[in-house]
Write an enzyme that holds these catalytic residues in place. Sequence first.
Site, PDB file in Angstrom:
ATOM      1  N   CYS A 198      11.915  -4.929  -0.646  1.00  0.00           N
ATOM      2  CA  CYS A 198      11.096  -4.988   0.425  1.00  0.00           C
ATOM      3  C   CYS A 198       9.749  -6.194  -0.514  1.00  0.00           C
ATOM      4  CB  CYS A 198       9.800  -3.876   0.540  1.00  0.00           C
ATOM      5  SG  CYS A 198       8.677  -4.070   1.775  1.00  0.00           S
TER       6      CYS A 198
ATOM      7  N   CYS B 212       5.099  -9.535   5.263  1.00  0.00           N
ATOM      8  CA  CYS B 212       6.199  -9.813   6.675  1.00  0.00           C
ATOM      9  C   CYS B 212       4.854  -8.584   7.682  1.00  0.00           C
ATOM     10  CB  CYS B 212       6.824  -9.191   7.623  1.00  0.00           C
ATOM     11  SG  CYS B 212       8.067  -9.484   6.134  1.00  0.00           S
TER      12      CYS B 212
ATOM     13  N   THR C  21       2.389  -0.511   3.260  1.00  0.00           N
ATOM     14  CA  THR C  21       3.765  -1.114   2.436  1.00  0.00           C
ATOM     15  C   THR C  21       2.235  -2.521   2.010  1.00  0.00           C
ATOM     16  OG1 THR C  21       5.573  -0.545   3.832  1.00  0.00           O
ATOM     17  CG2 THR C  21       5.039  -3.268   2.892  1.00  0.00           C
TER      18      THR C  21
ATOM     19  N   GLU D  65       4.279   1.456  -1.398  1.00  0.00           N
ATOM     20  CA  GLU D  65       3.177   1.932   0.115  1.00  0.00           C
ATOM     21  C   GLU D  65       2.360   3.113  -0.698  1.00  0.00           C
ATOM     22  OE1 GLU D  65       7.091   2.315  -0.316  1.00  0.00           O
ATOM     23  OE2 GLU D  65       7.445   0.726   0.729  1.00  0.00           O
TER      24      GLU D  65
ATOM     25  N   HIS E 268       8.070  -7.318  14.123  1.00  0.00           N
ATOM     26  CA  HIS E 268       7.826  -6.744  13.478  1.00  0.00           C
ATOM     27  C   HIS E 268       9.555  -6.045  12.813  1.00  0.00           C
ATOM     28  CE1 HIS E 268       7.102  -5.822   9.250  1.00  0.00           C
ATOM     29  NE2 HIS E 268       7.180  -4.523   9.917  1.00  0.00           N
TER      30      HIS E 268
ATOM     31  N   TYR F 119      13.519  -6.675  10.418  1.00  0.00           N
ATOM     32  CA  TYR F 119      14.290  -6.125  10.011  1.00  0.00           C
ATOM     33  C   TYR F 119      15.406  -7.110   9.182  1.00  0.00           C
ATOM     34  CZ  TYR F 119      10.553  -2.734   8.531  1.00  0.00           C
ATOM     35  OH  TYR F 119      10.303  -1.404   8.574  1.00  0.00           O
TER      36      TYR F 119
ATOM     37  N   CYS G 165      15.136  -9.032   7.224  1.00  0.00           N
ATOM     38  CA  CYS G 165      15.000  -9.515   5.635  1.00  0.00           C
ATOM     39  C   CYS G 165      15.853  -7.971   4.667  1.00  0.00           C
ATOM     40  CB  CYS G 165      13.622  -8.084   4.903  1.00  0.00           C
ATOM     41  SG  CYS G 165      13.005  -6.636   5.399  1.00  0.00           S
TER      42      CYS G 165
ATOM     43  N   GLU H 275      13.105   2.925   4.701  1.00  0.00           N
ATOM     44  CA  GLU H 275      12.093   2.395   5.630  1.00  0.00           C
ATOM     45  C   GLU H 275      12.772   1.736   6.594  1.00  0.00           C
ATOM     46  OE1 GLU H 275      10.472  -1.582   3.753  1.00  0.00           O
ATOM     47  OE2 GLU H 275       8.975  -1.249   3.838  1.00  0.00           O
TER      48      GLU H 275
HETATM   49  C1  LIG Z   1       8.749   3.061   3.390  1.00  0.00           C
HETATM   50  C2  LIG Z   1       7.614   2.908   4.766  1.00  0.00           C
HETATM   51  C3  LIG Z   1       7.010   1.459   5.015  1.00  0.00           C
HETATM   52  C4  LIG Z   1       6.067   1.342   6.014  1.00  0.00           C
HETATM   53  N1  LIG Z   1       5.291   0.259   6.157  1.00  0.00           N
HETATM   54  C5  LIG Z   1       4.102   0.306   7.124  1.00  0.00           C
HETATM   55  C6  LIG Z   1       3.319  -0.210   7.108  1.00  0.00           C
HETATM   56  O1  LIG Z   1       3.645  -1.169   6.836  1.00  0.00           O
HETATM   57  N2  LIG Z   1       2.081  -0.306   7.605  1.00  0.00           N
HETATM   58  C7  LIG Z   1       2.375   0.530   9.219  1.00  0.00           C
HETATM   59  O2  LIG Z   1       1.621   0.758   9.594  1.00  0.00           O
HETATM   60  N3  LIG Z   1       2.752   1.385   9.178  1.00  0.00           N
HETATM   61  C8  LIG Z   1       4.326   1.735   8.875  1.00  0.00           C
HETATM   62  N4  LIG Z   1       5.353   2.642   7.843  1.00  0.00           N
HETATM   63  C9  LIG Z   1       5.248   3.566   9.754  1.00  0.00           C
HETATM   64  C10 LIG Z   1       6.360   3.433   9.972  1.00  0.00           C
HETATM   65  O3  LIG Z   1       5.654   2.588  11.352  1.00  0.00           O
HETATM   66  C11 LIG Z   1       6.386   4.947  11.022  1.00  0.00           C
HETATM   67  O4  LIG Z   1       6.682   6.022   9.430  1.00  0.00           O
HETATM   68  C12 LIG Z   1       7.138   5.092  12.093  1.00  0.00           C
HETATM   69  O5  LIG Z   1       6.526   5.153  12.466  1.00  0.00           O
HETATM   70  C13 LIG Z   1       7.473   6.815  12.105  1.00  0.00           C
HETATM   71  O6  LIG Z   1       5.953   7.460  11.493  1.00  0.00           O
HETATM   72  P1  LIG Z   1       5.875   9.118  11.172  1.00  0.00           P
HETATM   73  O7  LIG Z   1       6.103   8.915   9.401  1.00  0.00           O
HETATM   74  O8  LIG Z   1       4.966   9.210  11.431  1.00  0.00           O
HETATM   75  O9  LIG Z   1       6.911   9.790  11.410  1.00  0.00           O
HETATM   76  P2  LIG Z   1       6.711  10.743  12.457  1.00  0.00           P
HETATM   77  O10 LIG Z   1       5.963  10.037  13.449  1.00  0.00           O
HETATM   78  O11 LIG Z   1       6.685  12.008  12.063  1.00  0.00           O
HETATM   79  O12 LIG Z   1       8.222  10.920  13.186  1.00  0.00           O
HETATM   80  C14 LIG Z   1       9.471  11.509  12.468  1.00  0.00           C
HETATM   81  C15 LIG Z   1      10.259  12.406  13.986  1.00  0.00           C
HETATM   82  O13 LIG Z   1       9.451  12.574  15.076  1.00  0.00           O
HETATM   83  C16 LIG Z   1       9.580  12.287  15.819  1.00  0.00           C
HETATM   84  N5  LIG Z   1       8.368  12.253  16.738  1.00  0.00           N
HETATM   85  C17 LIG Z   1       7.312  12.260  16.576  1.00  0.00           C
HETATM   86  N6  LIG Z   1       6.262  11.779  17.345  1.00  0.00           N
HETATM   87  C18 LIG Z   1       7.088  12.652  18.467  1.00  0.00           C
HETATM   88  C19 LIG Z   1       6.341  12.923  20.016  1.00  0.00           C
HETATM   89  N7  LIG Z   1       5.229  12.904  20.178  1.00  0.00           N
HETATM   90  N8  LIG Z   1       7.234  12.817  20.336  1.00  0.00           N
HETATM   91  C20 LIG Z   1       9.333  13.657  19.815  1.00  0.00           C
HETATM   92  N9  LIG Z   1       9.195  12.986  19.316  1.00  0.00           N
HETATM   93  C21 LIG Z   1       8.921  12.704  18.058  1.00  0.00           C
HETATM   94  C22 LIG Z   1       9.861  10.475  15.634  1.00  0.00           C
HETATM   95  O14 LIG Z   1      10.988   9.789  16.461  1.00  0.00           O
HETATM   96  C23 LIG Z   1      10.666  11.042  14.119  1.00  0.00           C
HETATM   97  O15 LIG Z   1      11.991  11.665  14.305  1.00  0.00           O
HETATM   98  C24 LIG Z   1       5.870   2.946   6.855  1.00  0.00           C
HETATM   99  C25 LIG Z   1       7.118   3.485   7.317  1.00  0.00           C
HETATM  100  C26 LIG Z   1       7.663   3.749   5.825  1.00  0.00           C
HETATM  101  C27 LIG Z   1       9.259   4.804   6.152  1.00  0.00           C
HETATM  102  S1  SF4 Z   2      10.197  -6.440   7.435  1.00  0.00           S
HETATM  103 FE1  SF4 Z   2      11.192  -6.249   4.983  1.00  0.00          FE
HETATM  104  S2  SF4 Z   2      10.636  -7.032   3.442  1.00  0.00           S
HETATM  105 FE2  SF4 Z   2       8.758  -7.071   5.131  1.00  0.00          FE
HETATM  106  S3  SF4 Z   2       7.621  -6.359   4.696  1.00  0.00           S
HETATM  107 FE3  SF4 Z   2       9.126  -4.977   6.222  1.00  0.00          FE
HETATM  108  S4  SF4 Z   2      10.637  -3.983   5.292  1.00  0.00           S
HETATM  109 FE4  SF4 Z   2       8.968  -5.583   3.622  1.00  0.00          FE
END
Ligand SMILES: Cc1cc2nc3c(=O)[nH]c(=O)nc-3n(C[C@H](O)[C@H](O)[C@H](O)COP(=O)(O)OP(=O)(O)OC[C@H]3O[C@@H](n4cnc5c(N)ncnc54)[C@H](O)[C@@H]3O)c2cc1C
Ligand code: SF4
Length: 517
Positions: free
Chosen positions: A109, A113, A200, A266, A301, A305, A307, A455
Amino acid sequence: MSEDRQDPTRPQKLLTGDDYIESLRGRNLKVFLFGELVAEPVDHPLIRPSINAMAKTYDLAAAQPELGTVMSPFTGERVNRFLHIAMSAEDVVRQNKMQRRLGQLTGTCFQRCVGMDALNALYSVTYEIDEKYATPYHARLIAFIREMQQHNYVIGGAMTDVKGDRSKPPSQQADPDLYLHISRRTPEGVYIRGAKAHQTGCINSHWLIVMPTLRLEPDDHDYAIVGALPVEAEGITYVYGRQSCDTRSLEGGEIDVGNQHYSGQEALVIFEDVFIPNEMIFMDGEADFAAMLVERFTSYHRRSYVCKSGVGDVLIGAAATMAEFNGVGQASHIRDKLVEMTHLNETIYATGIASSYQSHATKSGAYICDDMLANVCKHHVTKIPYEMGRLAQDLAGGLVVTLPSEADYRHEELGPLLDKYLKGRDDVPTEHRMRILRLIENMTLGRNSVGYLTESLHGAGSPQAQRIQIYRQMQITFKQGLARQLAGIDLPDSLTDDIGEILGGYFARVFGSFEND
Ligand SMILES: Cc1cc2nc3c(=O)[nH]c(=O)nc-3n(C[C@H](O)[C@H](O)[C@H](O)COP(=O)(O)OP(=O)(O)OC[C@H]3O[C@@H](n4cnc5c(N)ncnc54)[C@H](O)[C@@H]3O)c2cc1C
Ligand code: SF4
């Protein structure tokens, strides 16, 4: 604005990866890693590979300007594509091509983006907020974008809150800080409090844009805040996210890290009453626009992906190389598995690039990709890299998880024995075999599996978030009408018009009657 914070010895516009890396020095960020404050993230061996990956976005722009840069209507100069507002479908398509290339060059990553997609979403949303409420957000955003382009800064997009009890909206959480919110207002601006998770490239950015993470109700008024703030703003604490096998970067070798130069990043970002001045606020209280912002951001966004298809190209290459080193490159089932990996990988690319080609203009004039296809792309991404990882491990053999360490390989007594017994094809050095095995391990189990696998699953929303968007747009009654018509069943009045002339939604985009929606 940010000029006050700039070191006058630094170039005004960051042109190369090296300029960028130097610009990150001396910011006195409060970054915690392993329970300690990091003195200078740029020099930390565990952090540096993530900075190198971001730096590649500068180097690509210099090496391939047609891919990495674009003429800006705001500055009248070529600017990095990551800071550009897409004004045509072709602009949106080129974002994807740039992302695939950078995935190929880094195998991870490259982090830039999220900011690009946040700027593009905000461009159209601020336009529509101003239209409804006569607010000044759009002009402020353009001034901000112009400044970012002039300096070629990196912007991190901070959407995901820590969220506490997922069944409750922000205003009903036991602790109000579980979603980022305004804690205090002054005539000059607002103070914000809360935390953003999984951010990220945040420490590798110059600016952060904070945004709400979900649809908000009128009671959530103070959570409807969008603003830009410098990464070094007072009151921000960064807690570095651990990645599988991350401490291998501290061991000093070259082989066991798998991908020596590049990684993702992250962090958890904690905001303790951090000030945002009025001119950097792009939404304040307009809770009714939070859903539009989240949907447009995730639409851009989710097709970003693509990417992963660039990273997938590296994994396919590694699997094929390993098969060759093992002397089985020509076996029919190996070829078939490489074909399967390629087919899966191109499925990601195909749906993402189709979404971009099927872009349409928003009221602001900025183009946005097709939301249905963006969600289909991201939904594939939640599954395909896992299957590709399985196939790569299949071709790699068990040594991918049992390989002795580089230190053993360099050992005076042991080294020759390992060189002898870990050899594959006679004409291939054992060390080459080890390097490819470690790369596959890195991408499917180690540091870069964060970017390639998990991710892919959760970034830009967990799988269910895409299924909800696909459900909303699947136009099922229209499809029922098509079936009833051919089966000779009378159509209800409500469907007659729909069948004769496609009235809107996804099929309007498919068949070309674009409209501002
Ligand atoms: C490597 C990585 C990079 C990321 N980078 C960014 C970034 O740069 N900027 C950014 O803003 N975010 C980023 N994210 C966040 C990403 O958008 C979230 O991980 C994603 O939206 C899920 O939220 P969570 O991790 O809190 O999981 P959770 O919300 O806890 O979800 C876990 C599970 O519970 C379920 N769930 C959640 N809420 C509910 C509900 N109300 N009812 C029923 N089921 C539910 C989901 O479907 C899922 O299966 C990144 C995540 C990762 C893993
Ligand atoms: S689109 Fe791909 S490379 Fe760009 S920030 Fe997200 S995971 Fe990283």
